[in-house]
Design a protein around this motif. Structure first.
Motif, short mmCIF file in Angstrom:
data_model
loop_
_atom_site.label_atom_id
_atom_site.label_comp_id
_atom_site.label_asym_id
_atom_site.label_seq_id
_atom_site.Cartn_x
_atom_site.Cartn_y
_atom_site.Cartn_z
N VAL A 201 -32.77 12.87 33.83
CA VAL A 201 -32.52 13.98 33.09
C VAL A 201 -32.60 13.64 31.44
N PRO A 202 -33.80 14.15 30.79
CA PRO A 202 -33.73 13.89 29.51
C PRO A 202 -32.76 14.53 28.71
N TYR A 203 -32.20 15.57 29.06
CA TYR A 203 -31.30 16.18 28.32
C TYR A 203 -29.88 15.29 28.32
N ALA A 204 -29.60 14.69 29.48
CA ALA A 204 -28.61 13.94 29.40
C ALA A 204 -28.47 12.79 28.76
N TYR A 205 -29.85 12.01 28.79
CA TYR A 205 -30.00 10.84 27.94
C TYR A 205 -29.65 11.23 26.45
N THR A 206 -30.58 12.44 25.87
CA THR A 206 -30.52 12.81 24.76
C THR A 206 -29.13 12.97 24.07
N THR A 207 -28.27 13.63 25.00
CA THR A 207 -26.82 14.06 24.81
C THR A 207 -25.76 12.67 24.42
#
Length: 211
Positions: free
Chosen positions: A69-75
């Protein structure tokens, strides 16, 4: 159970990894120089627990979901950047406590703060999890038994190797504090040195494109 030959190969890989200068080594050496080996060892305990956190995620398969999940990594990455910038500001802010003056190793930062700084610096670095995900599968095979047990086994070997080598580095670097004690004019330089390290690590993490 993983064959001994594979364990030896993994140990060598872990040894090469820890001997390669990185954020953890830089932070621990800086802490040893600025506050002494006792403070650095407490910080190392926090770093090691942060590694164990990532190992548990990898072992339980949760990190795979996180990285998918890209957004989880970015967060998670941005939280790490903000935390490192906060540490940089605490090091250089006007009127702030000087944690770089040699003397009482725990005079300014309590054991809990030292431990938590090491812990969160490690936990909030998603690249650690990415590294484990890329390395572990090369040594884990279904025919060796439980995947979970194998993953935990490799994880503890890596943490033990990293902690042992970093401890040796800490004890070697701690002697440098005597030089700083004899040269008080460098105390301000130490302060900005630590702040620059945290800011640099934050910048590196922010610019990291991840996968």
């Amino acid at each position: 159970m993983i064959p001994l030959q594979q364990i030896i190969l993994f140990f060598l890989a872990a040894l090469v990894m820890v001997l390669t200068p990185g954020p953890n080594m830089i932070y621990l050496v800086s802490r040893s120089v600025s506050q002494g080996k006792r403070a650095a060892m407490i910080s190392l305990g926090g770093v090691a627990c942060g590694m164990l956190f990532h190992i548990l995620l990898v072992s339980l398969g949760l990190t795979t979901i996180l990285m998918a999940v890209p957004y989880a990594y970015t967060t998670l990455k941005m939280i790490g950047v903000i935390y490192l910038l906060y540490l940089a500001w605490q090091a250089v802010k006007p009127g702030g406590k000087n944690v770089f003056e040699a003397g009482d190793a725990l005079k300014y930062d309590s054991p809990l703060r030292l431990f938590s700084m090491g812990l969160f610096t490690s936990v909030l670095n998603p690249k650690i999890a990415v590294f484990y995900l890329s390395l572990f599968p090369q040594f884990i095979k279904p025919e060796y038994g439980s995947i979970l047990v194998q993953s935990l086994e490799l994880g503890f070997i890596q943490v033990f190797t990293s902690a042992s080598v970093n401890a040796l580095i800490i004890f070697s670097a701690a002697g440098v504090t005597r030089w700083f004690s004899a040269n008080p004019k460098w105390i301000r330089a130490q302060k900005w040195f630590m702040g620059s390290i945290f800011a640099g690590l934050a910048l590196k993490m922010a610019l990291d494109k991840g996968k």
